[in-house]
Design a protein around this motif. Structure first.
Motif, PDB file in Angstrom:
ATOM      1  N   UNK A 150      47.714  75.862  70.718  1.00 15.02           N
ATOM      2  CA  UNK A 150      46.958  76.447  70.562  1.00 15.02           C
ATOM      3  C   UNK A 150      46.931  76.768  69.264  1.00 15.02           C
ATOM      4  N   UNK A 151      47.677  77.873  69.025  1.00 14.54           N
ATOM      5  CA  UNK A 151      47.911  78.569  67.727  1.00 14.54           C
ATOM      6  C   UNK A 151      47.914  77.643  66.274  1.00 14.54           C
ATOM      7  N   UNK A 152      48.477  76.360  66.602  1.00 16.19           N
ATOM      8  CA  UNK A 152      48.642  75.959  65.248  1.00 16.19           C
ATOM      9  C   UNK A 152      47.700  75.281  65.447  1.00 16.19           C
ATOM     10  N   UNK A 153      47.322  74.487  66.776  1.00 15.93           N
ATOM     11  CA  UNK A 153      45.920  73.595  66.360  1.00 15.93           C
ATOM     12  C   UNK A 153      44.701  74.026  65.777  1.00 15.93           C
ATOM     13  N   UNK A 154      44.753  75.524  66.500  1.00 19.89           N
ATOM     14  CA  UNK A 154      43.502  76.223  65.516  1.00 19.89           C
ATOM     15  C   UNK A 154      43.861  76.338  64.229  1.00 19.89           C
ATOM     16  N   UNK A 155      45.120  77.368  64.078  1.00 21.27           N
ATOM     17  CA  UNK A 155      45.245  78.162  62.572  1.00 21.27           C
ATOM     18  C   UNK A 155      44.767  76.794  61.212  1.00 21.27           C
TER      19      UNK A 155
END
Length: 198
Positions: free
Chosen positions: A95-100
């Motif tokens: 989720x962090x990678x997706x959003x960033x």
């Protein structure tokens, strides 16, 4: 500053998620590092091809490559108990990678003066590209192709950036946190897109 920060956050998060998937599939150390790297940089390469940025800029990202390698090395050599904890956190790192990367991709397309459609596509492909490559190489059905809500959050991030609703590092960070939270909520409450099985 916003660009660099999102780049580092997304790269480390996706490198860790790729390494964890490789370890779950019992890959050797080379496989762990390869899967982590293609997860971390695959989306950015796809984005660059589509919006007209040089693909070879990946070789100029020494700090990001080193950060990804260090993160994967730490994960690979962690004690078993911490690895099991990290596996449970796989969706969080994803989720962090997706959003960033979604926000970063949208910023890249917007800064080049591309239209809204290109900004949204850049956000989606930067956000999900690495994860798709990771899942395919890991022998899994890509998350984005399931009915659960995944790429929608990247699309939303691209739309918000394209409409110039957010400006400045603090507002981008708030958007980033909101996308991570909504992605995790969609997992927790099993939000799904309409689907039809044949």
């Amino acid at each position: 500053m916003t660009w660099d920060l999102l780049n580092i956050i997304g790269t480390i998060a996706f490198a860790i998620s790729g390494a964890l998937v490789a370890m779950e599939e019992d890959y050797d150390i080379l496989g762990v590092f390869i899967l982590g790297l293609v997860t971390a940089f695959g989306g950015g390469i796809i984005r660059n091809v589509l919006i007209g940025l040089p693909v070879d800029t990946i070789w100029e990202q020494g700090l990001l490559l080193k950060s990804a390698l260090v993160a994967m090395g730490i994960v690979f050599f962690m004690p078993e108990s911490l690895i099991q904890f990290s596996k449970r956190s796989l969706h969080f790192f994803d989720a962090i990678g997706l959003s960033a990367f979604a926000i970063q991709g949208a910023i890249a397309a917007s800064s080049m003066g591309h239209p809204m459609s290109a900004i949204i596509v850049a956000a989606i492909l930067t956000g999900i590209g690495g994860g798709i490559i990771r899942d395919i190489l890991g022998g899994r059905k890509p998350v984005v192709l399931r009915e659960e809500i995944y790429a929608v959050w990247a699309l939303l991030g691209g739309l918000i950036v394209g409409l110039n609703i957010v400006n400045g590092t603090i507002e981008y960070m708030i958007l980033f946190i909101c996308l991570v939270v909504f992605r995790m909520l969609s997992l927790k409450f099993n939000w799904k897109l309409p689907h039809r099985a044949l």
